[in-house]
Design an enzyme around this catalytic site. Sequence first.
Site, mmCIF file in Angstrom:
data_model
loop_
_atom_site.group_PDB
_atom_site.id
_atom_site.type_symbol
_atom_site.label_atom_id
_atom_site.label_comp_id
_atom_site.label_asym_id
_atom_site.label_seq_id
_atom_site.Cartn_x
_atom_site.Cartn_y
_atom_site.Cartn_z
ATOM 1 N N ASP A 9 1.196 -4.828 -2.169
ATOM 2 C CA ASP A 9 0.112 -3.885 -2.412
ATOM 3 C C ASP A 9 -0.861 -4.563 -3.382
ATOM 4 O O ASP A 9 -0.503 -5.576 -4.019
ATOM 5 C CB ASP A 9 0.687 -2.595 -3.012
ATOM 6 C CG ASP A 9 -0.383 -1.636 -3.481
ATOM 7 O OD1 ASP A 9 -1.241 -1.272 -2.665
ATOM 8 O OD2 ASP A 9 -0.360 -1.263 -4.670
ATOM 9 N N ASP A 11 -3.963 -2.668 -5.489
ATOM 10 C CA ASP A 11 -4.410 -1.872 -6.635
ATOM 11 C C ASP A 11 -3.221 -1.336 -7.425
ATOM 12 O O ASP A 11 -2.405 -0.561 -6.918
ATOM 13 C CB ASP A 11 -5.288 -0.709 -6.164
ATOM 14 C CG ASP A 11 -6.592 -1.196 -5.557
ATOM 15 O OD1 ASP A 11 -7.232 -2.064 -6.173
ATOM 16 O OD2 ASP A 11 -6.959 -0.717 -4.471
#
Length: 250
Positions: A9, A11
Amino acid sequence: MTLEAVFFDVDGTIAETERGGHRVAYNSAFRELGYPVDWDPQLYGELLAIMGGKERIRFYWSQHPELGTLSDAQVEQIHDVKARYFRELVDEGGIELRVGVRRLLDELASRRIPISIASTITFEGLDALLRRSLGDDWQDRFQHLGIGDIVPRKKPDPGIYLWLLERHRAAAHHVVTLEDTRAGLLASVGAGIPTLITPSDYTQDQDFSEAACVASSLGDPGEPAHWRLASGAEGSGLIDVEFLEKLVSR
């Protein structure tokens, strides 16, 4: 058991981008475009429950009818202007990679373990973040970029991880995902992938009970990570390839 791939991932996982990055960029976009909207840190933390920037904008407007309605074109405009401001923030040096991320990326590359991205971030935002931190050839490090609207449903739907598994031709139990949110965790485990969580500023208090491991960071020399496995075992040190291999062998 062989580690066939690692999915990241972005953010909150690769970098702390939300409070001082995306939130600030959204507010700058609202001001530029003349919308009387300001997302303070607490409100933005609540809005993060809505996965995806465009979805977040639409949800907020749906809760504030006094703002009127937004067309799809207006949503795209806000998102595009916000992306420009986010890139400026990154270029100014306001957002750095989290502890241990560069080290682990380098180690995975040296071991030729495929890496991919799973995030709703735009290419422009990802390019700004990783070009500054990893150099102009940053894309060479990643086999696939599962970003933006590449799948129709956002996390916690497992679609993005199923999409990546198919393209890697990898078995889910031979992959590890790195995430920072419960929504990301549910998406990953929903695809059958062991998941390592490094909670971010906004997600410290979320439920990560399904995670294979929860760690304070990935760790660097002199700045070790503190981790807890699903079994309850705890320890500290570096999250490295050998550590990830143990997660897929459990």
